[in-house]
Design an enzyme around this catalytic site. Sequence first.
Site, PDB file in Angstrom:
ATOM      1  N   GLU A 109     -38.548  -4.078  11.012  1.00  0.00           N
ATOM      2  CA  GLU A 109     -39.359  -4.423  12.079  1.00  0.00           C
ATOM      3  C   GLU A 109     -39.987  -3.491  12.671  1.00  0.00           C
ATOM      4  O   GLU A 109     -41.112  -3.749  13.386  1.00  0.00           O
ATOM      5  CB  GLU A 109     -38.285  -5.189  12.805  1.00  0.00           C
ATOM      6  CG  GLU A 109     -37.616  -6.553  12.312  1.00  0.00           C
ATOM      7  CD  GLU A 109     -36.743  -6.956  12.985  1.00  0.00           C
ATOM      8  OE1 GLU A 109     -35.650  -6.478  13.610  1.00  0.00           O
ATOM      9  OE2 GLU A 109     -36.826  -8.244  13.720  1.00  0.00           O
ATOM     10  N   GLU A 129     -30.426  -9.132   8.030  1.00  0.00           N
ATOM     11  CA  GLU A 129     -29.821  -9.648   9.228  1.00  0.00           C
ATOM     12  C   GLU A 129     -28.827 -10.965   9.114  1.00  0.00           C
ATOM     13  O   GLU A 129     -27.655 -11.257   9.561  1.00  0.00           O
ATOM     14  CB  GLU A 129     -30.605  -9.858  10.467  1.00  0.00           C
ATOM     15  CG  GLU A 129     -30.957  -8.684  11.085  1.00  0.00           C
ATOM     16  CD  GLU A 129     -32.357  -8.156  10.453  1.00  0.00           C
ATOM     17  OE1 GLU A 129     -32.639  -8.341   9.270  1.00  0.00           O
ATOM     18  OE2 GLU A 129     -33.184  -7.337  11.083  1.00  0.00           O
TER      19      GLU A 129
HETATM   20  N1  T1G Z   1     -25.772   0.454  12.557  1.00  0.00           N
HETATM   21  C1  T1G Z   1     -24.747   1.439  12.619  1.00  0.00           C
HETATM   22  N2  T1G Z   1     -24.032   2.333  11.689  1.00  0.00           N
HETATM   23  C2  T1G Z   1     -24.267   1.543  10.435  1.00  0.00           C
HETATM   24  C3  T1G Z   1     -25.383   0.741  10.142  1.00  0.00           C
HETATM   25  C4  T1G Z   1     -26.234   0.165  11.326  1.00  0.00           C
HETATM   26  N3  T1G Z   1     -27.104  -0.656  11.142  1.00  0.00           N
HETATM   27  N4  T1G Z   1     -25.442   0.660   8.892  1.00  0.00           N
HETATM   28  C5  T1G Z   1     -24.293   1.482   8.239  1.00  0.00           C
HETATM   29  N5  T1G Z   1     -23.935   1.820   9.314  1.00  0.00           N
HETATM   30  C6  T1G Z   1     -22.705   2.897   9.092  1.00  0.00           C
HETATM   31  C7  T1G Z   1     -21.564   2.411   8.349  1.00  0.00           C
HETATM   32  O1  T1G Z   1     -20.855   1.724   9.122  1.00  0.00           O
HETATM   33  C8  T1G Z   1     -20.876   3.782   7.661  1.00  0.00           C
HETATM   34  O2  T1G Z   1     -20.387   4.316   8.893  1.00  0.00           O
HETATM   35  C9  T1G Z   1     -22.033   4.355   7.374  1.00  0.00           C
HETATM   36  O3  T1G Z   1     -23.364   4.125   8.116  1.00  0.00           O
HETATM   37  C10 T1G Z   1     -22.750   4.519   6.097  1.00  0.00           C
HETATM   38  O4  T1G Z   1     -22.766   3.207   5.598  1.00  0.00           O
HETATM   39  C11 T1G Z   1     -32.502  -6.613  15.723  1.00  0.00           C
HETATM   40  C12 T1G Z   1     -30.370  -6.823  15.034  1.00  0.00           C
HETATM   41  C13 T1G Z   1     -27.722   1.435   5.278  1.00  0.00           C
HETATM   42  C14 T1G Z   1     -27.372   0.431   2.905  1.00  0.00           C
HETATM   43  O5  T1G Z   1     -27.459  -4.944   8.253  1.00  0.00           O
HETATM   44  O6  T1G Z   1     -26.613  -1.914   4.537  1.00  0.00           O
HETATM   45  O7  T1G Z   1     -31.212  -4.568  12.750  1.00  0.00           O
HETATM   46  O8  T1G Z   1     -18.210   4.307   7.773  1.00  0.00           O
HETATM   47  O9  T1G Z   1     -21.042   3.082   4.003  1.00  0.00           O
HETATM   48  O10 T1G Z   1     -23.138   2.253   1.120  1.00  0.00           O
HETATM   49  O11 T1G Z   1     -33.262  -7.519  13.694  1.00  0.00           O
HETATM   50  O12 T1G Z   1     -24.828   0.891   5.513  1.00  0.00           O
HETATM   51  O13 T1G Z   1     -19.671   6.315   7.744  1.00  0.00           O
HETATM   52  O14 T1G Z   1     -18.527   5.715   9.991  1.00  0.00           O
HETATM   53  O15 T1G Z   1     -22.529   1.254   4.198  1.00  0.00           O
HETATM   54  O16 T1G Z   1     -24.622   4.305   1.667  1.00  0.00           O
HETATM   55  C15 T1G Z   1     -29.329  -4.755  10.066  1.00  0.00           C
HETATM   56  C16 T1G Z   1     -26.372  -2.491   7.174  1.00  0.00           C
HETATM   57  C17 T1G Z   1     -28.593  -4.417  11.463  1.00  0.00           C
HETATM   58  C18 T1G Z   1     -27.765  -2.718   7.380  1.00  0.00           C
HETATM   59  C19 T1G Z   1     -25.975   2.311   3.569  1.00  0.00           C
HETATM   60  N6  T1G Z   1     -28.976  -3.764   9.109  1.00  0.00           N
HETATM   61  N7  T1G Z   1     -26.197  -1.348   6.525  1.00  0.00           N
HETATM   62  O17 T1G Z   1     -25.068   1.940   2.479  1.00  0.00           O
HETATM   63  O18 T1G Z   1     -23.096   3.563   3.323  1.00  0.00           O
HETATM   64  S1  T1G Z   1     -28.820  -5.772  12.347  1.00  0.00           S
HETATM   65  C20 T1G Z   1     -28.088  -3.901   8.502  1.00  0.00           C
HETATM   66  C21 T1G Z   1     -26.066  -1.236   5.158  1.00  0.00           C
HETATM   67  C22 T1G Z   1     -30.595  -5.729  13.105  1.00  0.00           C
HETATM   68  C23 T1G Z   1     -32.658  -6.444  14.595  1.00  0.00           C
HETATM   69  C24 T1G Z   1     -31.072  -6.725  13.943  1.00  0.00           C
HETATM   70  C25 T1G Z   1     -25.527   0.137   4.510  1.00  0.00           C
HETATM   71  C26 T1G Z   1     -26.834   1.105   4.106  1.00  0.00           C
HETATM   72  P1  T1G Z   1     -19.129   5.309   8.451  1.00  0.00           P
HETATM   73  P2  T1G Z   1     -22.409   2.675   4.062  1.00  0.00           P
HETATM   74  P3  T1G Z   1     -23.909   3.028   2.074  1.00  0.00           P
END
Ligand code: T1G
Length: 698
Positions: A109, A129
């Site tokens: 976004e 999301e």
């Molecule tokens: N925020 C904070 N921490 C995050 C995070 C995030 N969005 N995504 C991952 N982490 C942390 C995770 O908890 C872990 O932490 C580490 O990063 C590695 O993640 C307004 C509201 C990016 C593909 O849904 O899909 O944006 O365990 O083990 O397998 O519209 O993480 O090391 O302490 O999964 O390499 C939307 C979610 C948010 C993406 C990486 N975004 N993340 O995968 O590692 S809502 C998502 C993923 C949003 C807006 C809305 C995956 C990854 P720790 P991992 P990975």
Amino acid sequence: MSENSAAEYEQFGPIAVITMNNPPVNGLGLALRSAIVALVDRALADPQVSAIVLTGGEKIFSAGADIREFGEQKQASAPTLHDVIEVVEACSKPVVAAIAGACLGGGLELAMGCHFRVARSDASLGLPEVKLGLLPGAGGTQRAPRLLGVERALNLIVSGEPERAKNFAGTALLDEVVDGSVLDAAVAFARSVVDGKLAPKRARDIKIDDPHAEPLLQFARTTVAAASRQFPAPLQCVEAVGHAVSKRFDEGLRLEREIFMGLMATPESKALRHIFAAERAVSKLPDVPADTPLRDIRRVGVIGAGTMGGGITMTFADAGIPVVLLETKQEALDRGIENIRRNYAASMKKGKLTQAQYDQRLALIEPTLDYAALADVDLVIEAVFEEMSVKREVFGRLDAIAKPGAILASNTSMLDLNEIASYTKRPQDVIGLHFFSPANVMRLLEIVRGAKTAPDVLATCMNLARRIRKTAVVAGVCEGFIGNRMIERYGAASNLLMAQGASPQQVDGALQRFGLAMGPFRMNDLAGLDIASAARKRKAASDPSSQGRVVADVLCEMGRLGQKTGSGWYRYEAGKRDAIQDPVVDTIIEQFRRENGITVRKISDQEVIERCIYALVNEGARILEDGIAARASDIDVVYLSGYGFPRHRGGPMLYADTVGLPNVVRALRRFAAEPGAEAWWEPAPLLVKLAEAGRSFN
Ligand code: T1G
């Protein structure tokens, strides 16, 4: 280059480069949001700067909003993600996004708020999301349809699935798709924008003029509604995209925000966000540092070619890991290999496996009758008969044959791992790897740590679980570990309800409407009534106070063992799995009630849910008290990935939090107060303590 904690600023001639720097995934938390705004303002104020490149570097752009801020004040603190995107979009100097790696959710976004976008072809762009029970809440539902068209935007938003950047080449979403350094390409692109005096392009100014939009939206509403009954977010995603088509941009943005805030508050989104965090927390072991050195697992041995041993063998072959499969008799070995071959052939027939993959997997499996073949494997998993005397013999032989440093694992589902370890001179190398049948399909793996299991053995198995695509949860040693120990209470509760007046189909129906994939009686028929019956008999032999004869024993004695014999609690037509109510079973139940002097009573579906789910929760609390599970969310992961617990409820422990622990305690006390009630209905001390303190499990 000036360093700001969450973002860096560097200038290349007239181009200012802002690099986000908020490990591990550039979550757009308050600090990073503030840094981006401050550095855009700095670039705007500098007459030497003609254009801006916004990037996360060559590895990752941003994984979106910082999930750790959800539900906290920070999430709503200015500058919000909306504010940041507005600053970027309104910037009088062109802003070019340089995208590598993950560019997801709020990250995409933010990129769509930029005027131009350059991406590396293998970058991963998505709006996931919806998988958190939300929708893109920072303009994604309004800008994506303008940049991609309604249909592609709907697919991206409703599926939540990311796509490679190269798939968006030629769309207004990406101005350039490159290989190699995306930063160099973006800086060069920015220069060309400046030299060409190109005005900043804004997604919000694009008009959606798609004659198919309305029919598309109507079709999406119908299909999405049918496919996502228990989740409100997917349908709301469609509505938000509909606003992009029918409303002015700012109005669409406002409506999107309204829907987003509404979804944030739903129990379904809270459950999915809980699961996201829980599935990442399971691998964190308080007493095993994340940098514990791992043992190298290149080759694995499996002992026992039965259902479990065969499934475990396939699991490793699927992951490309060579497996030696040992049996004691040739015909058992041949049967085991034949079953594996048949399973792979069936997958090939369904198009899930190519001939090459079939051949490759079979080539990785080395059948043998000779223990010596296990001399150089790095890990041995025994899946032999669940009898301690057999385990003793196997581990004694393994101890003599396996190389030093080899990990010796038992797939036992009930026996004492510490006793098994004591049959070797290397208890530190012994661990439990409890797979769930069918092992090559079920995601859950309970890793059972013995009292003497070495930390590096534990860390190695946690890492191995990822390689074989399993969701691993660490359990301490007790009967049934986590899953089976809790399911025993759940089964006892369902049997009590059936004895007191609820039919098997009422109990199953109520729990299936609650969201369980399969009710307890249908699950018994699937697993086979004889297994539990034999376990009950074994227990009764050693513990006369244990549960007496139950209806299931009567059914077993009649040869009604479940699906495999065409009848159990239900009747099954040949070759079919539909559970059909059988009047024979009703008669047996009535007779059982009479013989045991049970007064039949009317039982509500609500009581069915409370008794069965709270029995799980109560045992889960005891498991936490006993230190068998490290955290409540681990128990949720066990039930979500191994027992078909509904994801929209987040797991039994989160469900209890949602109901409110004081209400759970009150119901359990009511059940415990009934005459003749089993002692385990008493609420566990931990549960009472949390309830009285107004706290929750998670
Ligand atoms: N925020 C904070 N921490 C995050 C995070 C995030 N969005 N995504 C991952 N982490 C942390 C995770 O908890 C872990 O932490 C580490 O990063 C590695 O993640 C307004 C509201 C990016 C593909 O849904 O899909 O944006 O365990 O083990 O397998 O519209 O993480 O090391 O302490 O999964 O390499 C939307 C979610 C948010 C993406 C990486 N975004 N993340 O995968 O590692 S809502 C998502 C993923 C949003 C807006 C809305 C995956 C990854 P720790 P991992 P990975």
